[in-house]
Motif scaffolding. Structure first.
Motif, PDB file in Angstrom:
ATOM      1  N   PRO A  69       0.831  -1.204   0.000  1.00  0.00           N
ATOM      2  CA  PRO A  69       0.000   0.000   0.000  1.00  0.00           C
ATOM      3  C   PRO A  69       0.870   1.260   0.000  1.00  0.00           C
ATOM      4  CG  PRO A  69      -0.776  -1.577   1.633  1.00  0.00           C
ATOM      5  CD  PRO A  69       0.543  -2.075   1.148  1.00  0.00           C
ATOM      6  N   PHE A  70       0.532   2.222  -0.847  1.00  0.00           N
ATOM      7  CA  PHE A  70       1.367   3.419  -0.967  1.00  0.00           C
ATOM      8  C   PHE A  70       0.555   4.694  -1.178  1.00  0.00           C
ATOM      9  CE2 PHE A  70       0.623   1.930  -5.241  1.00  0.00           C
ATOM     10  CZ  PHE A  70       0.379   3.094  -5.957  1.00  0.00           C
ATOM     11  N   ARG A  71      -0.754   4.589  -1.306  1.00  0.00           N
ATOM     12  CA  ARG A  71      -1.557   5.756  -1.663  1.00  0.00           C
ATOM     13  C   ARG A  71      -1.640   6.748  -0.509  1.00  0.00           C
ATOM     14  NH1 ARG A  71      -5.169   4.873  -6.216  1.00  0.00           N
ATOM     15  NH2 ARG A  71      -5.995   6.933  -5.703  1.00  0.00           N
ATOM     16  N   LEU A  72      -1.455   8.023  -0.826  1.00  0.00           N
ATOM     17  CA  LEU A  72      -1.688   9.094   0.136  1.00  0.00           C
ATOM     18  C   LEU A  72      -3.165   9.450   0.197  1.00  0.00           C
ATOM     19  CD1 LEU A  72       1.330  11.430  -0.719  1.00  0.00           C
ATOM     20  CD2 LEU A  72       1.110   9.908   1.249  1.00  0.00           C
ATOM     21  N   THR A  73      -3.826   9.410  -0.948  1.00  0.00           N
ATOM     22  CA  THR A  73      -5.256   9.703  -1.004  1.00  0.00           C
ATOM     23  C   THR A  73      -5.956   8.665  -1.866  1.00  0.00           C
ATOM     24  OG1 THR A  73      -4.658  11.303  -2.730  1.00  0.00           O
ATOM     25  CG2 THR A  73      -5.287  12.208  -0.597  1.00  0.00           C
ATOM     26  N   LEU A  74      -6.991   8.065  -1.315  1.00  0.00           N
ATOM     27  CA  LEU A  74      -7.855   7.205  -2.100  1.00  0.00           C
ATOM     28  C   LEU A  74      -8.850   8.090  -2.845  1.00  0.00           C
ATOM     29  CD1 LEU A  74      -8.432   4.192   0.316  1.00  0.00           C
ATOM     30  CD2 LEU A  74      -6.466   4.754  -1.130  1.00  0.00           C
ATOM     31  N   PRO A  75      -9.556   7.553  -3.847  1.00  0.00           N
ATOM     32  CA  PRO A  75     -10.386   8.407  -4.711  1.00  0.00           C
ATOM     33  C   PRO A  75     -11.313   9.390  -4.001  1.00  0.00           C
ATOM     34  CG  PRO A  75     -10.175   6.257  -5.714  1.00  0.00           C
ATOM     35  CD  PRO A  75      -9.503   6.164  -4.373  1.00  0.00           C
ATOM     36  N   PRO A  76     -12.068   8.998  -2.960  1.00  0.00           N
ATOM     37  CA  PRO A  76     -12.970   9.992  -2.346  1.00  0.00           C
ATOM     38  C   PRO A  76     -12.234  11.209  -1.806  1.00  0.00           C
ATOM     39  CG  PRO A  76     -13.586   7.775  -1.665  1.00  0.00           C
ATOM     40  CD  PRO A  76     -12.259   7.661  -2.358  1.00  0.00           C
ATOM     41  N   ALA A  77     -11.094  10.980  -1.142  1.00  0.00           N
ATOM     42  CA  ALA A  77     -10.331  12.093  -0.586  1.00  0.00           C
ATOM     43  C   ALA A  77      -9.704  12.932  -1.691  1.00  0.00           C
ATOM     44  CB  ALA A  77      -9.243  11.562   0.347  1.00  0.00           C
ATOM     45  N   LYS A  78      -9.213  12.274  -2.724  1.00  0.00           N
ATOM     46  CA  LYS A  78      -8.615  13.018  -3.829  1.00  0.00           C
ATOM     47  C   LYS A  78      -9.638  13.932  -4.497  1.00  0.00           C
ATOM     48  CE  LYS A  78      -5.843  10.944  -6.840  1.00  0.00           C
ATOM     49  NZ  LYS A  78      -5.369  10.214  -8.069  1.00  0.00           N
ATOM     50  N   LEU A  79     -10.820  13.399  -4.750  1.00  0.00           N
ATOM     51  CA  LEU A  79     -11.867  14.201  -5.385  1.00  0.00           C
ATOM     52  C   LEU A  79     -12.246  15.391  -4.510  1.00  0.00           C
ATOM     53  CD1 LEU A  79     -14.210  11.387  -6.731  1.00  0.00           C
ATOM     54  CD2 LEU A  79     -12.620  12.797  -8.058  1.00  0.00           C
ATOM     55  N   ARG A  80     -12.370  15.152  -3.224  1.00  0.00           N
ATOM     56  CA  ARG A  80     -12.733  16.230  -2.303  1.00  0.00           C
ATOM     57  C   ARG A  80     -11.677  17.340  -2.326  1.00  0.00           C
ATOM     58  NH1 ARG A  80     -13.739  13.091   1.629  1.00  0.00           N
ATOM     59  NH2 ARG A  80     -11.664  13.097   2.532  1.00  0.00           N
ATOM     60  N   LEU A  81     -10.415  16.962  -2.294  1.00  0.00           N
ATOM     61  CA  LEU A  81      -9.342  17.947  -2.279  1.00  0.00           C
ATOM     62  C   LEU A  81      -9.233  18.688  -3.612  1.00  0.00           C
ATOM     63  CD1 LEU A  81      -6.733  15.806  -0.347  1.00  0.00           C
ATOM     64  CD2 LEU A  81      -7.596  18.028   0.415  1.00  0.00           C
ATOM     65  N   LEU A  82      -9.380  17.960  -4.712  1.00  0.00           N
ATOM     66  CA  LEU A  82      -9.343  18.621  -6.016  1.00  0.00           C
ATOM     67  C   LEU A  82     -10.442  19.672  -6.117  1.00  0.00           C
ATOM     68  CD1 LEU A  82      -8.638  15.559  -8.362  1.00  0.00           C
ATOM     69  CD2 LEU A  82      -7.061  17.428  -7.851  1.00  0.00           C
ATOM     70  N   GLU A  83     -11.631  19.314  -5.637  1.00  0.00           N
ATOM     71  CA  GLU A  83     -12.739  20.267  -5.680  1.00  0.00           C
ATOM     72  C   GLU A  83     -12.446  21.479  -4.800  1.00  0.00           C
ATOM     73  OE1 GLU A  83     -17.601  20.321  -5.315  1.00  0.00           O
ATOM     74  OE2 GLU A  83     -16.474  18.737  -4.306  1.00  0.00           O
ATOM     75  N   GLU A  84     -11.887  21.250  -3.627  1.00  0.00           N
ATOM     76  CA  GLU A  84     -11.584  22.361  -2.720  1.00  0.00           C
ATOM     77  C   GLU A  84     -10.638  23.376  -3.360  1.00  0.00           C
ATOM     78  OE1 GLU A  84     -10.023  20.797   0.907  1.00  0.00           O
ATOM     79  OE2 GLU A  84     -11.938  19.882   1.521  1.00  0.00           O
ATOM     80  N   HIS A  85      -9.786  22.898  -4.256  1.00  0.00           N
ATOM     81  CA  HIS A  85      -8.791  23.789  -4.858  1.00  0.00           C
ATOM     82  C   HIS A  85      -9.194  24.303  -6.237  1.00  0.00           C
ATOM     83  CE1 HIS A  85      -5.857  23.578  -1.643  1.00  0.00           C
ATOM     84  NE2 HIS A  85      -6.162  22.303  -1.532  1.00  0.00           N
ATOM     85  N   GLY A  86     -10.441  24.074  -6.632  1.00  0.00           N
ATOM     86  CA  GLY A  86     -10.949  24.745  -7.827  1.00  0.00           C
ATOM     87  C   GLY A  86     -11.271  23.880  -9.017  1.00  0.00           C
ATOM     88  N   VAL A  87     -11.002  22.570  -8.937  1.00  0.00           N
ATOM     89  CA  VAL A  87     -11.362  21.670 -10.038  1.00  0.00           C
ATOM     90  C   VAL A  87     -12.879  21.468 -10.027  1.00  0.00           C
ATOM     91  CG1 VAL A  87     -11.153  19.300 -10.898  1.00  0.00           C
ATOM     92  CG2 VAL A  87      -9.121  20.511 -10.065  1.00  0.00           C
ATOM     93  N   ARG A  88     -13.488  21.464 -11.205  1.00  0.00           N
ATOM     94  CA  ARG A  88     -14.946  21.368 -11.289  1.00  0.00           C
ATOM     95  C   ARG A  88     -15.439  20.034 -11.859  1.00  0.00           C
ATOM     96  NH1 ARG A  88     -14.607  23.780  -7.749  1.00  0.00           N
ATOM     97  NH2 ARG A  88     -14.846  26.003  -7.389  1.00  0.00           N
ATOM     98  N   ALA A  89     -14.551  19.243 -12.433  1.00  0.00           N
ATOM     99  CA  ALA A  89     -14.887  17.886 -12.881  1.00  0.00           C
ATOM    100  C   ALA A  89     -13.588  17.107 -12.985  1.00  0.00           C
ATOM    101  CB  ALA A  89     -15.620  17.904 -14.220  1.00  0.00           C
ATOM    102  N   VAL A  90     -13.696  15.781 -12.920  1.00  0.00           N
ATOM    103  CA  VAL A  90     -12.509  14.927 -12.957  1.00  0.00           C
ATOM    104  C   VAL A  90     -12.719  13.806 -13.964  1.00  0.00           C
ATOM    105  CG1 VAL A  90     -11.058  13.313 -11.655  1.00  0.00           C
ATOM    106  CG2 VAL A  90     -11.854  15.429 -10.572  1.00  0.00           C
ATOM    107  N   LEU A  91     -11.735  13.619 -14.842  1.00  0.00           N
ATOM    108  CA  LEU A  91     -11.649  12.417 -15.653  1.00  0.00           C
ATOM    109  C   LEU A  91     -10.651  11.498 -14.955  1.00  0.00           C
ATOM    110  CD1 LEU A  91     -11.976  10.527 -18.031  1.00  0.00           C
ATOM    111  CD2 LEU A  91     -10.434  11.992 -19.365  1.00  0.00           C
TER     112      LEU A  91
END
Length: 308
Positions: A69-91
Motif C-alpha cells: 500500500p502506498f496511496r496518500l489519497t484514495l479516490p474519495p479524498a482526492k476528489l474532495r481535495l481537487l474540488e476544494e482547490h478549484g477543479v470542477r470535474a474529474v476524468l
C-alpha cells in the motif's frame, strides 16, 4: 461531489473545451495545488471549465501489482481535495492495458483532443505520457503548437530547496513525521475508511475504539498518534494506535481510534481520521494493566498536543 468520468470517451459536451490539469495528484500536496491554481487562471482567461485528468488505478499499482500500500489519497479524498482547490470535474481515466498501450501521439489526439477538446493543459515539469512513458513535456508543448491548444509547464514548486513531492511525503509518514507531512501537503494527512467490527477489547479496559479499515492507504510508522476524526460535521479529538498490537498477539495491521468524550455507534460508517502528531512507537507490554496505564498516558499526551 463534482462529476467524475472514468473513460475519455464518456466526457459529456459541457466539459469539453476545458482547461485541463494533468497528473496523478496523489495527496493533492502544495505542488499539486500550485498546478491547479495555474489551471484555474488559464480557465478564467478562456472562460472555460476546469477539469483534472488523473488515473485509476494508480499506474504504479497497474505496473507493479504486488507493491505494498502506498496511496496518500484514495479516490474519495482526492476528489474532495481537487474540488476544494478549484477543479470542477474529474476524468479519473481507467488505467488498463489498452490505455497503457496508447502512444504519446494517441494520448494527445484521442484523450486530450477528441475526448476533452482541451483548449489548454497544465502539467508539471516531469510529466510523462503514452506507452513506455514515451511522451514528455517538450513533446506535449510541440503537439500543442501543432494542434492549436495551449500548454503550460509548471516548474518545480519548492520549499527551502526541496521539491514538494508525493515521494517525500511518503518518506515523512513512514518515519512517523505526521506534522512534517502536513506541512508538505498543506493539510493534515488522513486515513479514511469504514469502521469495522473489532474484538471489542478496548471496551474491557475503558478505552473503546473504532477499528478503521486501512485499505490501500500508505502505512505510516507504527505507533500511537494524536488524531482528529470527523463525525457528523464536527472534528473530534482522539488518540489512535496503528500497528499489529503485539501485546494481544495479533499479526494483522489495525488502525484503532479512541475518541475522547464520545459514546456513539460508528460501526459501518466511513470515518475520516487526521494524523496530527506522533506520540510513541508501538510497544509490547507484559500485561493488560501495563497496557491500560500506557493508553491513559497516551490519551493525556494526545489531549495536550491537540489543545496546543
Amino acid at each position: 461531489m463534482i462529476p467524475v468520468f472514468d473513460e475519455w470517451q464518456s466526457v459529456p459536451a459541457p466539459w469539453k473545451g476545458s482547461a485541463v490539469a494533468l497528473g496523478n495528484f496523489d495527496g493533492v500536496h502544495r505542488g499539486h495545488q500550485a498546478l491547479i491554481e495555474r489551471t484555474v487562471k488559464q480557465a478564467q482567461a478562456l472562460d472555460a471549465p476546469v477539469i483534472a485528468l488523473t488515473f485509476e488505478p494508480h499506474p504504479r499499482r497497474f505496473f507493479v501489482p504486488d507493491t505494498g500500500p502506498f496511496r496518500l489519497t484514495l479516490p474519495p479524498a482526492k476528489l474532495r481535495l481537487l474540488e476544494e482547490h478549484g477543479v470542477r470535474a474529474v476524468l479519473a481515466q481507467h488505467f488498463d492495458q489498452a490505455f497503457a498501450a496508447l502512444s504519446p501521439d494517441a494520448f494527445v489526439d484521442e484523450v486530450l483532443l477528441r475526448g476533452l477538446a482541451a483548449r489548454h493543459v497544465v502539467c508539471g515539469y516531469d510529466f510523462t505520457f503514452g506507452a513506455r512513458r514515451g511522451g514528455n513535456v517538450e513533446k506535449l508543448r510541440k503537439r500543442g503548437r501543432e494542434r492549436g491548444f495551449g500548454v503550460t509547464i509548471l516548474d518545480p514548486v519548492m520549499r527551502e530547496g526541496e521539491i514538494y513531492s508525493s515521494t517525500r511525503i511518503r518518506e515523512a509518514l513512514r518515519a512517523g513525521w505526521a506534522s512534517e507531512a502536513a506541512e508538505l501537503l498543506g493539510h493534515a494527512w488522513e486515513i479514511e475508511g469504514v469502521v469495522e467490527q473489532g474484538d471489542r477489547r478496548g471496551r474491557t479496559i475503558g478505552f473503546p475504539t473504532a477499528n478503521v479499515a486501512l485499505g490501500e492507504h500508505l502505512r505510516p510508522h507504527f505507533g500511537v498518534y494524536a488524531v482528529r476524526a470527523l463525525i457528523d460535521g464536527t472534528w473530534r479529538a482522539g488518540v489512535a494506535n496503528l500497528g499489529k498490537r503485539p501485546t494481544v498477539g495479533k499479526l494483522q495491521e489495525n488502525f484503532e481510534v479512541h475518541l475522547f468524550d464520545f459514546a456513539g455507534d460508528l460501526y459501518g460508517k466511513t470515518l475520516r481520521v487526521q494524523l496530527i502528531d506522533f506520540i510513541r512507537a508501538e510497544l509490547k507490554f507484559a500485561n493488560f494493566d501495563q497496557l491500560k496505564a500506557q493508553i491513559a498516558a497516551d490519551a493525556q499526551a494526545a489531549r495536550t498536543i491537540l489543545a496546543g
